[in-house]
Write a protein that holds these residues in place. Structure first.
Motif, PDB file in Angstrom:
ATOM      1  N   PHE A   8     -22.877 -69.461   4.386  1.00 23.89           N
ATOM      2  CA  PHE A   8     -23.301 -70.012   5.566  1.00 23.89           C
ATOM      3  C   PHE A   8     -24.073 -71.045   5.270  1.00 23.89           C
ATOM      4  O   PHE A   8     -23.953 -72.425   5.732  1.00 23.89           O
ATOM      5  N   SER A   9     -25.011 -71.108   4.057  1.00 23.42           N
ATOM      6  CA  SER A   9     -25.777 -72.091   3.942  1.00 23.42           C
ATOM      7  C   SER A   9     -25.135 -73.418   3.353  1.00 23.42           C
ATOM      8  O   SER A   9     -25.380 -74.645   3.611  1.00 23.42           O
ATOM      9  N   PRO A  16     -30.682 -71.154   1.868  1.00 25.30           N
ATOM     10  CA  PRO A  16     -31.135 -70.103   2.564  1.00 25.30           C
ATOM     11  C   PRO A  16     -32.549 -70.163   3.033  1.00 25.30           C
ATOM     12  O   PRO A  16     -33.172 -69.822   3.887  1.00 25.30           O
ATOM     13  N   ALA A  17     -33.448 -70.610   1.975  1.00 27.99           N
ATOM     14  CA  ALA A  17     -34.952 -70.564   2.294  1.00 27.99           C
ATOM     15  C   ALA A  17     -35.579 -71.490   3.505  1.00 27.99           C
ATOM     16  O   ALA A  17     -36.258 -71.510   4.114  1.00 27.99           O
ATOM     17  N   GLU A  18     -34.365 -72.867   3.328  1.00 24.86           N
ATOM     18  CA  GLU A  18     -34.928 -73.801   4.333  1.00 24.86           C
ATOM     19  C   GLU A  18     -34.503 -73.084   5.852  1.00 24.86           C
ATOM     20  O   GLU A  18     -34.837 -73.499   6.620  1.00 24.86           O
ATOM     21  N   LEU A  19     -33.381 -72.435   5.858  1.00 22.72           N
ATOM     22  CA  LEU A  19     -32.758 -71.677   7.063  1.00 22.72           C
ATOM     23  C   LEU A  19     -33.806 -70.696   7.713  1.00 22.72           C
ATOM     24  O   LEU A  19     -33.686 -70.531   9.029  1.00 22.72           O
ATOM     25  N   VAL A  20     -34.131 -69.785   6.682  1.00 22.20           N
ATOM     26  CA  VAL A  20     -34.817 -68.826   7.374  1.00 22.20           C
ATOM     27  C   VAL A  20     -36.125 -69.234   8.148  1.00 22.20           C
ATOM     28  O   VAL A  20     -36.747 -69.825   7.686  1.00 22.20           O
ATOM     29  N   GLY A  21     -36.144 -68.700   9.472  1.00 20.18           N
ATOM     30  CA  GLY A  21     -37.288 -68.864  10.332  1.00 20.18           C
ATOM     31  C   GLY A  21     -36.978 -70.227  11.297  1.00 20.18           C
ATOM     32  O   GLY A  21     -37.855 -70.503  11.989  1.00 20.18           O
TER      33      GLY A  21
END
Length: 82
Positions: A8-9, A16-21
């Motif tokens: 997905f990322s 993933p760290a940029e997407l979460v939240g």
């Protein structure tokens, strides 16, 4: 975004760290596009049905990716539950 897998990322260009939240709106080209999808999806999900549609989504670099969106509410009486 609560969780995303590596594919997905990769597709969207964010880690993933940029997407979460992040809010789901980041995948749309405009607030209007995001709201239009919400208006289309809300009655389908609230009826307990499967939303199955194709739409252009936005990658981190601003380019488009054609996506098939499939969603079903966990609880049709409370679609905010997921």
């Amino acid at each position: 975004v609560v969780h995303c897998n590596p594919r997905f990322s990769e597709i969207y260009g964010w880690s993933p760290a940029e997407l979460v939240g992040q809010p789901g709106a980041i995948f749309y080209f405009s607030t209007e596009d995001y709201e239009t999808m919400g208006r289309r999806a809300a009655p389908v999900l609230a009826a307990g049905q499967l939303l199955d549609t194709e739409t252009s989504m936005r990658r981190k670099d601003g380019s488009a990716v054609l996506c098939r969106v499939r969603a079903k509410a966990i609880n049709p009486a409370d679609t905010s539950a997921g």
